[in-house]
Design a protein around this motif. Structure first.
Motif, mmCIF file in Angstrom:
data_model
loop_
_atom_site.group_PDB
_atom_site.id
_atom_site.type_symbol
_atom_site.label_atom_id
_atom_site.label_comp_id
_atom_site.label_asym_id
_atom_site.label_seq_id
_atom_site.Cartn_x
_atom_site.Cartn_y
_atom_site.Cartn_z
ATOM 1 N N GLN A 76 -16.558 9.259 1.344
ATOM 2 C CA GLN A 76 -15.341 9.061 2.130
ATOM 3 C C GLN A 76 -14.110 9.362 1.278
ATOM 4 O O GLN A 76 -13.194 10.041 1.728
ATOM 5 N N ALA A 77 -14.104 8.861 0.046
ATOM 6 C CA ALA A 77 -12.958 9.108 -0.837
ATOM 7 C C ALA A 77 -12.835 10.592 -1.153
ATOM 8 O O ALA A 77 -11.734 11.152 -1.155
ATOM 9 N N THR A 78 -13.953 11.247 -1.409
ATOM 10 C CA THR A 78 -13.929 12.683 -1.691
ATOM 11 C C THR A 78 -13.432 13.466 -0.489
ATOM 12 O O THR A 78 -12.574 14.346 -0.617
ATOM 13 N N PHE A 79 -13.954 13.142 0.684
ATOM 14 C CA PHE A 79 -13.567 13.857 1.896
ATOM 15 C C PHE A 79 -12.073 13.686 2.176
ATOM 16 O O PHE A 79 -11.354 14.658 2.423
ATOM 17 N N MET A 80 -11.594 12.451 2.139
ATOM 18 C CA MET A 80 -10.181 12.220 2.438
ATOM 19 C C MET A 80 -9.272 12.811 1.356
ATOM 20 O O MET A 80 -8.179 13.286 1.670
ATOM 21 N N THR A 81 -9.706 12.799 0.114
ATOM 22 C CA THR A 81 -8.927 13.455 -0.939
ATOM 23 C C THR A 81 -8.794 14.934 -0.623
ATOM 24 O O THR A 81 -7.708 15.517 -0.731
ATOM 25 N N ALA A 82 -9.880 15.555 -0.195
ATOM 26 C CA ALA A 82 -9.851 16.980 0.148
ATOM 27 C C ALA A 82 -8.946 17.242 1.354
ATOM 28 O O ALA A 82 -8.127 18.165 1.332
ATOM 29 N N VAL A 83 -9.084 16.449 2.399
ATOM 30 C CA VAL A 83 -8.275 16.638 3.608
ATOM 31 C C VAL A 83 -6.789 16.524 3.277
ATOM 32 O O VAL A 83 -5.977 17.375 3.667
ATOM 33 N N LEU A 84 -6.422 15.499 2.535
ATOM 34 C CA LEU A 84 -5.013 15.287 2.204
ATOM 35 C C LEU A 84 -4.504 16.320 1.213
ATOM 36 O O LEU A 84 -3.340 16.726 1.282
ATOM 37 N N THR A 85 -5.354 16.762 0.313
ATOM 38 C CA THR A 85 -4.965 17.821 -0.615
ATOM 39 C C THR A 85 -4.653 19.092 0.159
ATOM 40 O O THR A 85 -3.677 19.787 -0.137
ATOM 41 N N ALA A 86 -5.448 19.393 1.171
ATOM 42 C CA ALA A 86 -5.170 20.558 2.025
ATOM 43 C C ALA A 86 -3.863 20.361 2.786
ATOM 44 O O ALA A 86 -3.063 21.294 2.898
ATOM 45 N N GLY B 60 -5.921 3.547 0.976
ATOM 46 C CA GLY B 60 -5.708 4.918 1.442
ATOM 47 C C GLY B 60 -5.734 5.004 2.947
ATOM 48 O O GLY B 60 -4.911 5.697 3.559
ATOM 49 N N ARG B 61 -6.662 4.300 3.570
ATOM 50 C CA ARG B 61 -6.748 4.303 5.041
ATOM 51 C C ARG B 61 -5.496 3.691 5.669
ATOM 52 O O ARG B 61 -4.982 4.206 6.666
ATOM 53 N N ILE B 62 -5.040 2.594 5.093
ATOM 54 C CA ILE B 62 -3.840 1.945 5.633
ATOM 55 C C ILE B 62 -2.636 2.866 5.490
ATOM 56 O O ILE B 62 -1.869 3.054 6.438
ATOM 57 N N ALA B 63 -2.459 3.450 4.316
ATOM 58 C CA ALA B 63 -1.325 4.355 4.094
ATOM 59 C C ALA B 63 -1.411 5.555 5.040
ATOM 60 O O ALA B 63 -0.400 5.989 5.607
ATOM 61 N N TYR B 64 -2.616 6.080 5.243
ATOM 62 C CA TYR B 64 -2.807 7.225 6.140
ATOM 63 C C TYR B 64 -2.402 6.853 7.565
ATOM 64 O O TYR B 64 -1.694 7.597 8.235
ATOM 65 N N ARG B 65 -2.838 5.704 8.027
ATOM 66 C CA ARG B 65 -2.501 5.263 9.387
ATOM 67 C C ARG B 65 -1.010 5.010 9.553
ATOM 68 O O ARG B 65 -0.478 5.150 10.651
ATOM 69 N N ARG B 66 -0.354 4.653 8.479
ATOM 70 C CA ARG B 66 1.096 4.439 8.523
ATOM 71 C C ARG B 66 1.865 5.756 8.397
ATOM 72 O O ARG B 66 3.081 5.750 8.476
ATOM 73 N N GLY B 67 1.150 6.838 8.161
ATOM 74 C CA GLY B 67 1.795 8.134 8.067
ATOM 75 C C GLY B 67 2.280 8.507 6.675
ATOM 76 O O GLY B 67 2.941 9.532 6.499
ATOM 77 N N ASP B 68 1.954 7.717 5.666
ATOM 78 C CA ASP B 68 2.388 7.997 4.303
ATOM 79 C C ASP B 68 1.278 8.780 3.588
ATOM 80 O O ASP B 68 0.411 8.211 2.932
ATOM 81 N N ARG B 69 1.323 10.103 3.761
ATOM 82 C CA ARG B 69 0.274 10.956 3.203
ATOM 83 C C ARG B 69 0.275 10.954 1.668
ATOM 84 O O ARG B 69 -0.766 11.042 1.040
ATOM 85 N N VAL C 4 0.826 -1.209 0.000
ATOM 86 C CA VAL C 4 0.000 0.000 0.000
ATOM 87 C C VAL C 4 0.859 1.258 0.000
ATOM 88 O O VAL C 4 0.518 2.254 -0.606
ATOM 89 N N CYS C 5 1.981 1.212 0.672
ATOM 90 C CA CYS C 5 2.852 2.376 0.784
ATOM 91 C C CYS C 5 4.013 2.323 -0.202
ATOM 92 O O CYS C 5 4.979 3.051 -0.070
ATOM 93 N N SER C 6 3.892 1.468 -1.224
ATOM 94 C CA SER C 6 4.970 1.368 -2.203
ATOM 95 C C SER C 6 4.931 2.552 -3.147
ATOM 96 O O SER C 6 3.974 3.325 -3.197
#
Length: 194
Positions: A59-69, A31-40, A8-10
């Protein structure tokens, strides 16, 4: 953990992890796994792909927005959230992040409106109250800012930043003694604050 969670984090984010299906559910999970591992970076790539595969996936839209910010594009993130709250007007976390982004992109009045929509759905969260206080300060509404920061301080009594913001709002309201007290409490909790 198995190969899949490591994949996931490759760096090969164009392919689905470990040969699994390239669908929105898989990409959201990745995306959730990578986020929890700290790989934004990996998380954002997976959530963007999930959003592209299923534009209605909130969920995908929200997290895309959060990470884009988080990576430094608040305007693009704000635009994603503006569309999301039209589709999901009761999505309190989206309203809260949108309020923060509206303030950060120079529209404190619109920030207040978004944050007021978010607050009923996030009763125990201090951050929307902090953002509301900051937006009220931007609008030179010092007493309203004081009220918002007091609410945030009640919800998160150990947050030094909230006490500092409260002190600033009290000072803007001309309440110098109370401002001094708030800043003294902040300093007592973290001497490096001042």
């Amino acid at each position: 953990q198995g190969d899949w969670s490591s994949a996931v984090c490759s760096s090969d984010l164009a392919a689905a992890p470990a040969g699994l299906p390239d669908d929105a559910a898989t990409r959201t999970l990745a995306g959730r796994i990578a986020y929890r591992r700290g790989d934004r970076t990996a998380a954002l790539a997976h959530f963007r792909r999930a959003h592209a595969l299923a534009p209605d996936d909130r969920q995908a839209t929200f997290m895309t927005a959060v990470l884009t910010a988080e990576i430094g594009d608040p305007v693009a993130a704000r635009d994603l959230l503006e569309a999301l709250v039209v589709e999901a007007p009761d999505h309190a976390p989206a309203w809260a992040v949108l309020g923060n982004l509206r303030r950060r992109t120079g529209d404190p009045l619109a920030a207040v409106a978004a944050l007021e929509r978010a607050l009923p759905g996030l009763p125990g969260r201090a951050d929307p109250w902090v953002d509301l206080g900051l937006a009220r300060l931007d609008l030179a509404e010092a007493e309203a800012a004081v009220a918002a920061f007091r609410r945030a301080a009640a919800l998160a009594p150990d947050r030094v930043d909230v006490l500092v913001d409260l002190g600033i709002a009290l000072q803007a309201a001309g309440r110098m003694e109370e401002a001094f007290e708030a800043h003294a409490r902040a300093h007592a909790r973290d001497p490096a604050t001042f």
